[in-house]
Motif scaffolding. Sequence first.
Motif, PDB file in Angstrom:
ATOM      1  N   ASP A 190      -2.722   6.028  -5.275  1.00  0.00           N
ATOM      2  CA  ASP A 190      -3.982   6.440  -4.656  1.00  0.00           C
ATOM      3  C   ASP A 190      -3.993   6.118  -3.168  1.00  0.00           C
ATOM      4  O   ASP A 190      -2.995   5.644  -2.607  1.00  0.00           O
ATOM      5  N   GLN A 191      -5.134   6.368  -2.525  1.00  0.00           N
ATOM      6  CA  GLN A 191      -5.236   6.233  -1.068  1.00  0.00           C
ATOM      7  C   GLN A 191      -5.109   4.792  -0.600  1.00  0.00           C
ATOM      8  O   GLN A 191      -4.856   4.536   0.578  1.00  0.00           O
ATOM      9  N   ALA A 192      -5.278   3.836  -1.502  1.00  0.00           N
ATOM     10  CA  ALA A 192      -5.120   2.425  -1.146  1.00  0.00           C
ATOM     11  C   ALA A 192      -3.696   1.937  -1.378  1.00  0.00           C
ATOM     12  O   ALA A 192      -3.411   0.756  -1.173  1.00  0.00           O
ATOM     13  N   PRO A 218       2.570  17.541  -3.201  1.00  0.00           N
ATOM     14  CA  PRO A 218       3.056  16.183  -2.925  1.00  0.00           C
ATOM     15  C   PRO A 218       4.142  16.130  -1.851  1.00  0.00           C
ATOM     16  O   PRO A 218       4.416  15.053  -1.320  1.00  0.00           O
ATOM     17  N   TRP A 219       4.728  17.267  -1.520  1.00  0.00           N
ATOM     18  CA  TRP A 219       5.741  17.291  -0.463  1.00  0.00           C
ATOM     19  C   TRP A 219       5.127  16.955   0.895  1.00  0.00           C
ATOM     20  O   TRP A 219       5.738  16.277   1.698  1.00  0.00           O
ATOM     21  N   ARG A 220       3.904  17.451   1.134  1.00  0.00           N
ATOM     22  CA  ARG A 220       3.230  17.170   2.406  1.00  0.00           C
ATOM     23  C   ARG A 220       2.131  16.119   2.261  1.00  0.00           C
ATOM     24  O   ARG A 220       1.879  15.353   3.194  1.00  0.00           O
ATOM     25  N   ASP A 221       1.471  16.099   1.107  1.00  0.00           N
ATOM     26  CA  ASP A 221       0.425  15.093   0.866  1.00  0.00           C
ATOM     27  C   ASP A 221       1.082  13.821   0.322  1.00  0.00           C
ATOM     28  O   ASP A 221       0.914  13.454  -0.843  1.00  0.00           O
ATOM     29  N   SER A 230       1.232   8.096   2.160  1.00  0.00           N
ATOM     30  CA  SER A 230       0.752   7.591   3.452  1.00  0.00           C
ATOM     31  C   SER A 230      -0.349   8.471   4.035  1.00  0.00           C
ATOM     32  O   SER A 230      -1.109   8.031   4.897  1.00  0.00           O
ATOM     33  N   ARG A 231      -0.447   9.725   3.568  1.00  0.00           N
ATOM     34  CA  ARG A 231      -1.456  10.649   4.081  1.00  0.00           C
ATOM     35  C   ARG A 231      -2.736  10.634   3.265  1.00  0.00           C
ATOM     36  O   ARG A 231      -3.739  11.241   3.647  1.00  0.00           O
ATOM     37  N   ARG A 237     -10.742   8.668  -6.071  1.00  0.00           N
ATOM     38  CA  ARG A 237      -9.339   8.459  -5.716  1.00  0.00           C
ATOM     39  C   ARG A 237      -8.689   9.785  -5.357  1.00  0.00           C
ATOM     40  O   ARG A 237      -8.858  10.777  -6.067  1.00  0.00           O
ATOM     41  N   ALA A 238      -7.939   9.767  -4.258  1.00  0.00           N
ATOM     42  CA  ALA A 238      -7.038  10.865  -3.910  1.00  0.00           C
ATOM     43  C   ALA A 238      -5.653  10.425  -4.348  1.00  0.00           C
ATOM     44  O   ALA A 238      -5.191   9.341  -3.984  1.00  0.00           O
TER      45      ALA A 238
END
Length: 299
Positions: free
Chosen positions: A154-156, A215-218, A221-222, A237-238
Motif C-alpha cells: 500500500d501507499q505506506a 503496476p509497471w508505472r504505478d 514508491s508512487r 489504500r492504494a
Amino acid sequence: MTEADRVRGRLGVLGLALWSVITVAWWALALWPTGPTPADWLVRARAVCFNAAPSGLPSASGWLLLIGQPIGMLAALMVIWGDSVRLGLRALGSQRMGRGALALLALLLLAGMTSAALRVRQASAVVAVEIAGDLPPATYPRLNRPLPEFRLVDQAGESVDARTLAGRPMLLTFAFGHCESVCPAVVHQAGEAVRVLKERQGEQAPTLWVVSLDPWRDTPSRLPQLHAQWMLPEGARALSGDPADVNAFLDALGVPRERDLTSGDIVHPTLLFLIDRAGRIAFASTGSMAQVLALSERL
C-alpha cells in the motif's frame, strides 16, 4: 477630485471588474450545465477543484472553496486597494452612465445567483430520480466467491493480504494513475460511497482499496502520490506491487483489461467488488453510487 485620485479610482474599478470576471468564471466552472456527457477535462477539473459528487455539484468542502475564494479575493482587494475602489465607485455613482453600469452589474449578479440556485435544484432533482430508479432488485445475484490469495503493497509501504481486512467489509475497485477519463470518476464515486457509509455505519462501514491496473508505472514508491491524486478517504489504500503479483491477482479476480504496448494505457471497464466480513466477494457492480450504497447495506 484630483487627477491622481481619478487614476486611483479607475484602477480600483478595474480591480473590482477583474474580481467580478474571475468570480463568474469560477462559478461557471463549478456549475455551468454540461448535458449528459460532460468533457473529460471538465469532470477532472470539478473533481480536483470542488471534490464534485456524481451529480456534478460540489461537495461540502467544494462549496466552501467556491464561496470562500471570491470572498477572500474581495477582502484582499479591499485591504490593498480599498480607498481606490471607494474612489472609483464614488466617481461612477456621480455619473449617469456609471450608475447604469453599476445597476447592470447588480442585475447580472442577481441573474447569476438565480441561475446557480436553479442549477443546484435541477441537479438535486436528477439525483433523486437516479437513486430511485437505480436501486438493485432483491434478486440481484450474490456471488459468494472467495477472495483470491494475494500479497501487495500500500501507499505506506506496508505489505497487504487478505488477513489485513480483519473481518471488515471492503469496496475493491481498480484504476491506474495515468488514466484521465474513467478512473478518476470511478475512484471518486467509490470514495464518496465510503464517506456516506461511514456517516451511516461508523466503524462498521467498509474500507476502500484501489488496486492499480498499471503496476509497471504505478510502482509502490508512487502510491502516496496516487493516494493524494485520487483524494482517497481516510483509511483507504492504494495498492500495487510487482507486476507479476498484481496481474496474478487481477486474473484470479477475472478483471478484464487490455494494455496498449505503445502508450502503456489500460483499457478496462468500470468495476467494483463488495467484499463481506468473511473475506468473500459478495457482489460485483458496474452501476451508480446509489447501487453501490444499496449493495453495501446488504453486506
